[in-house]
Design an enzyme around this catalytic site. Structure first.
Site, PDB file in Angstrom:
ATOM      1  CE  LYS A  77     -19.919   2.898  -7.538  1.00  0.00           C
ATOM      2  NZ  LYS A  77     -19.418   1.735  -8.768  1.00  0.00           N
TER       3      LYS A  77
ATOM      4  CD  GLU B  42     -21.625   1.122 -15.827  1.00  0.00           C
ATOM      5  OE1 GLU B  42     -20.928   1.756 -16.965  1.00  0.00           O
ATOM      6  OE2 GLU B  42     -20.903   1.186 -14.709  1.00  0.00           O
TER       7      GLU B  42
ATOM      8  CB  SER C 141     -17.754   2.239  -0.197  1.00  0.00           C
ATOM      9  OG  SER C 141     -18.828   1.437   0.051  1.00  0.00           O
TER      10      SER C 141
END
Lengths: 268, 399
Positions: free
Chosen positions: B92, B114, B381
């Site tokens: 991210k 969000e 990830s």
């Protein structure tokens, strides 16, 4: 000419402005929508904006989102909204009905199928909040081909260069949302709106309705002085939400009559 | 048109993508599109982004040959792209750094985001602190309750966390609320969207910032394994880690690209989050893509043990790659993902995120069908520290 166009011409002939109240179909109950629509007309509505419930009403504030949630809990979807309009049309053939909602329920039904069914039910205009002109190629043409007016939004952030493009795709009237933000937000600067409307009218011959932030006779009057139509949503939905059971229709009628007096005061 | 040339100038990946928002957001998206176009062609912007990735995030993240896992799965060699080793523990941060630099370039001092599981919220709060910006994170009230460590992390980093109690009180409602904030404060605020979804230009710019994952793999795989992999596997929620590793591999036609969605209690049960596997195209959150919806076009609630995959839509480029046949999409259910989670803990000493465990679980299915000389590259990830409470709970353990 569409029922919406005729309505604005008739109003202009009498030097009056349009009052356009909004309710969400299926709120507070499935059986109450058609009686509420008739009550809106009796209290002075010129055009009815009927909200199509959607699970993710991104451009709406909490008041209208809750109305959508109540309607969905009552299992009201796009097909029901069309059925309600048809029911309303049995005894009212003159008041235009505009459906306001989001793209996905219409997309799911299919734009062509929807347009056919909406026209048959007596719908006059359609505002799909999340389909801007850039994505409406095909969509607004389909609506127009079936005699439905595609209603589009303009906002304080719309640059002048875009107004013409929006106006070209639009039919019926233009809906100017007078505040930045979602439905139900506070404060309204009519001075700023008046300036913006003057710019809009340079590029657009359609009547212009103004919505967002109108809550009583005084704000309705202020907006009616500068716009062709006054659109009121959250304030009415809030009345529906807070009315004791059984009193909803009367409360709404009372409020819309007050708004009507405000709108008419502007013409005197 | 080549697959890699997409989207078109208005954000379309074939019939998918686009800009489906209210008029109030059109000007802001247009501004973002214009500014991003300038930034991505500005060597100074690219250089700063790369500097931050190297010195702040710790890139390049390694590729690792998981030998014991490969042995246990009994087939192809499994390599892991270690995005879990990035600062903040997931991919991210690649995106939030890119968007924060863009926000700064555009003179915006307030950023909003969000978040579902809280990973994107933490990554946003992190970069806001790093660049001295105010940060507000919208999070479903239900997620706030079940992800309390991440809520506290965001607060430690100086962010304001706003619980969202509308709708299903999860990620999609947080996204609705973030959009509303943006509509209201559009002049001062930059919206850091967390995945390769939303209205144009977000799917494109998030992809571009995440493509560093795949570009590194293109260099690392020949160094480590002597060649490119036979298959690349990544989990897909909104799909940003997957598109980040897939996209640079699109022209390498011999490399299979496999996206793994959350199968929840099983696709047949209806309780899942697998729109590409079992959904239909529609419009939500500003773009057209495959969606989880009912026959009336209402969005239906999703289910997954992994909060980060619990989303009813998917990035538009994945919908396009599916229809074009360039990528395959499968679903892995909760139990399979949990089993893979434990496998990676025990065989490799790596606690993976539950999201990434879905990708590992598919490798477990695929590996035995391929020879030992074949290579599978799994995008790991994120790390799984955030998930230990969830795993304990489903295992009936009280911590």
């Amino acid at each position: 000419m569409s029922r919406i166009g005729q309505t604005f011409i008739a109003l202009k002939a009498h030097n009056r402005k349009a009052l356009i109240p909004f309710i969400t179909a299926g709120d507070p109950g499935k059986g109450l929508t058609v009686p509420l629509m008739h009550a809106l007309v009796e209290a002075g509505a010129d055009i009815i904006e009927l909200g199509v419930p959607f699970s993710d009403p991104m451009a709406d504030g909490p008041v209208i989102q809750r109305a959508s949630e109540r309607a969905l809990a009552n299992k009201v979807g796009l097909k029901d909204v069309l059925a309600m309009t048809a029911e309303f049309r049995k005894t009212n053939t003159t008041t235009p009905v505009v459906l306001m909602g989001y793209a996905n329920p219409v997309e799911r039904m299919g734009y062509e199928t929807f347009a056919l069914a909406a026209k048959a039910a007596g719908v006059d205009g359609v505002l799909t909040v999340d389909i801007p002109p850039e994505e409406s190629a095909g969509v607004s043409d389909v609506f127009k081909a079936h005699g439905l007016d595609p209603i589009f939004l303009l906002s304080p952030t719309t640059p002048e260069s875009r107004v013409e493009q929006v106006a070209a795709a639009a039919g019926g009237f233009i809906y100017y949302v007078s505040l930045k933000g979602v439905t139900g937000s506070a404060n309204l600067d009519t001075e700023e709106v008046a300036q913006k409307l003057a710019m809009v009218r340079k590029h657009c011959s359609l009547p212009v309705g103004v919505g967002f932030g109108i809550r009583d006779a005084a704000t309705a009057e202020a907006v009616a002085r500068i716009a062709d139509a006054v659109v009121v949503g959250s304030r009415i939905v809030n009345e529906i939400e807070t009315a004791p059971e059984g009193e909803c229709t009367n409360r709404v009628k009372h409020l819309v009559a007050e708004l009507r007096r405000g709108v008419d005061a502007a013409s005197k | 048109m080549k697959l890699t040339d997409l989207p078109d100038s208005r954000g379309h990946f074939g019939p998918y993508g686009g800009i489906f928002v209210a008029e109030t957001l059109m000007a802001a998206l247009d501004e973002l599109r214009v500014e991003y176009d300038k930034a991505r062609n500005d060597p100074a912007f690219i250089a700063e982004f790369e500097y931050e990735l190297k010195h702040y995030v710790g890139r390049p993240s390694p590729v690792y040959h998981a030998k014991r896992l490969s042995e246990a799965y009994g087939g192809a060699q499994i390599y892991l792209k270690r995005e879990d080793l990035n600062h903040t523990g997931a991919h991210k941060i690649n995106n939030t750094i890119g968007q924060a630099l863009l926000a700064r370039r555009m003179g915006k001092k307030r950023v909003i985001a969000e978040t579902g599981a809280g990973q994107h919220g933490v990554a946003s709060a992190t970069v806001a602190a790093r660049y001295g910006m105010e940060c507000v994170v919208y999070m479903g009230a239900e997620d706030v309750a079940r992800q309390s460590p991440n809520v506290f992390r965001m607060k430690l980093l100086g962010a304001t966390v706003v619980p969202v109690s509308s709708g299903s009180k999860t990620l999609k409602d947080a996204l609705n609320e973030a959009m509303r904030d943006w509509v209201t404060n559009v002049e001062s605020t930059f919206y850091i969207l967390g995945t390769a979804a939303g209205p144009h230009p977000y799917p494109m710019l998030v992809r571009d910032f995440q493509c560093v994952i795949g570009r590194e793999c293109l260099v690392q795989m020949p160094e480590l394994a002597g060649r490119q992999p036979d298959a690349v596997i990544a989990c897909v929620g909104g799909g940003s880690n997957a598109i980040g590793i897939f996209h640079p591999y699109i022209p390498h036609e011999n490399v299979r690209l496999i996206g793994v969605e959350a199968g929840g209690s099983g696709v047949a049960s209806g309780k899942h989050a697998a729109p590409l596997t079992a959904g239909t195209p529609g419009v939500l959150h500003g773009f057209r893509s495959y969606l989880m919806q009912d026959e009336n076009g209402q969005i239906i609630e999703t289910h997954s043990v992994s909060a980060g995959l619990d989303y009813p839509g998917v990035g538009p480029e994945h919908s396009y790659l599916k229809d074009a046949g360039r990528a395959e999409y499968v679903a892995i259910d909760d139990d399979e993902a949990l089993a893979a989670f434990h496998d990676l803990c025990r065989y490799e000493g790596i606690i993976p995120a539950l999201e990434s465990s879905h990708a590992v679980a598919h490798a477990k299915k695929l590996a035995p069908t391929l020879g030992k000389d074949k290579i599978i590259l799994v995008n790991l990830s994120g790390r799984g520290d955030k998930d230990i409470n969830t795993v304990a709970k489903v295992s009936g353990i009280t911590l």
